[in-house]
Write an enzyme that holds these catalytic residues in place. Structure first.
Site, PDB file in Angstrom:
ATOM      1  CG  ASN A  44      -0.350  -0.200   2.538  1.00 28.37           C
ATOM      2  OD1 ASN A  44       0.638  -0.944   2.524  1.00 28.37           O
ATOM      3  ND2 ASN A  44      -1.050   0.458   3.424  1.00 28.37           N
ATOM      4  CD  GLU A  46      -1.429   4.899   4.737  1.00 29.02           C
ATOM      5  OE1 GLU A  46      -0.652   5.965   5.442  1.00 29.02           O
ATOM      6  OE2 GLU A  46      -1.968   3.877   4.920  1.00 29.02           O
ATOM      7  CB  CYS A  55      -5.421  -1.360  -1.489  1.00 30.14           C
ATOM      8  SG  CYS A  55      -6.575  -0.608  -0.411  1.00 30.14           S
ATOM      9  CD  GLU A  57      -5.761  -5.720  -0.985  1.00 24.75           C
ATOM     10  OE1 GLU A  57      -4.547  -4.828  -0.929  1.00 24.75           O
ATOM     11  OE2 GLU A  57      -6.316  -6.173  -0.272  1.00 24.75           O
ATOM     12  CB  CYS A  89     -11.043  -2.530   0.291  1.00 20.85           C
ATOM     13  SG  CYS A  89     -10.391  -1.634  -1.069  1.00 20.85           S
ATOM     14  CB  CYS A  92      -8.727  -4.272  -3.638  1.00 24.52           C
ATOM     15  SG  CYS A  92      -7.730  -2.745  -3.214  1.00 24.52           S
TER      16      CYS A  92
END
Ligand code: THU
Length: 136
Positions: A44, A46, A55, A57, A89, A92
Site C-alpha cells: 500500500n 498512502e 491498496c 492488492e 476492500c 480491490c
C-alpha cells in the site's frame, strides 16, 4: 505455513516491508499469481491527500497488468499489523474481478499466521462488468 502458497506468502511479506503507510501505520503486502504462472507483488502507498492512497492488492494487480498479464488465478494479502486476516476492500475486489474468474483463490493472512481462504465470488458475488468492445 500450511494451506498457503509459500511463494506468494514470501513475496507478500517482502512487499509489506516497503509499504508506505505513515498515516495509518497499517502495512499491507500483496502478491498475485497470473495464469501464466508469474508472481507480482505490491504494497500500500498512502498520500497526504488521504483519498489518493492505493491498496497493496491494486498495486500488485496493476503491476501484473502493466507487465502484459491479463489473467490472475490467485491472490495473497498479508496484513502485517492485524492479528487476524481481513478481506480486501471493495475497490480491490472489483479491480481483481476485472482480471479473475469467480473461482480465483484469495488467501488472507494476519500477523502470526492466522489464515482465511475464500473464492473471489464469495467476497464479491456480483462485480460490475461491462462487455469490453475489445479486450485491451
Ligand atoms: N489497505 C490495503 O492495502 N489493502 C486492503 O485490503 C485494505 C486497506 C491499506 C490502505 C491504507 O493504506 C491502509 O491499509 C489502511 O486502510
Amino acid at each position: 505455513m500450511e494451506g498457503v502458497p509459500e511463494d506468494l506468502l514470501k513475496e507478500a511479506v517482502k512487499a509489506s516491508e516497503n509499504a508506505y503507510a505513515p498515516y495509518s501505520g497499517f502495512h499491507v503486502g500483496a502478491a498475485v499469481r497470473t495464469c501464466s504462472g508469474r508472481v507480482y507483488s505490491g504494497a500500500n502507498v498512502e498520500n497526504s491527500s488521504y483519498g489518493l492512497t492505493v491498496c497493496a492488492e491494486r498495486v500488485a494487480v496493476f503491476t501484473a497488468v502493466s507487465s502484459g498479464e491479463r489473467c490472475i488465478s490467485e491472490v495473497l494479502v498479508y496484513f502485517r499489523d492485524s492479528d487476524y486476516p481481513l478481506p480486501p476492500c471493495g475497490a480491490c475486489l472489483q479491480v481483481l474481478s476485472e482480471f479473475s474468474e469467480g473461482d480465483a483463490k484469495v488467501y488472507m493472512v494476519g500477523r502470526g499466521g492466522s489464515i482465511r481462504v475464500a473464492r473471489l465470488r464469495e467476497l464479491l458475488p456480483e462485480g460490475f462488468r461491462l462487455t469490453p468492445l475489445k479486450r485491451g
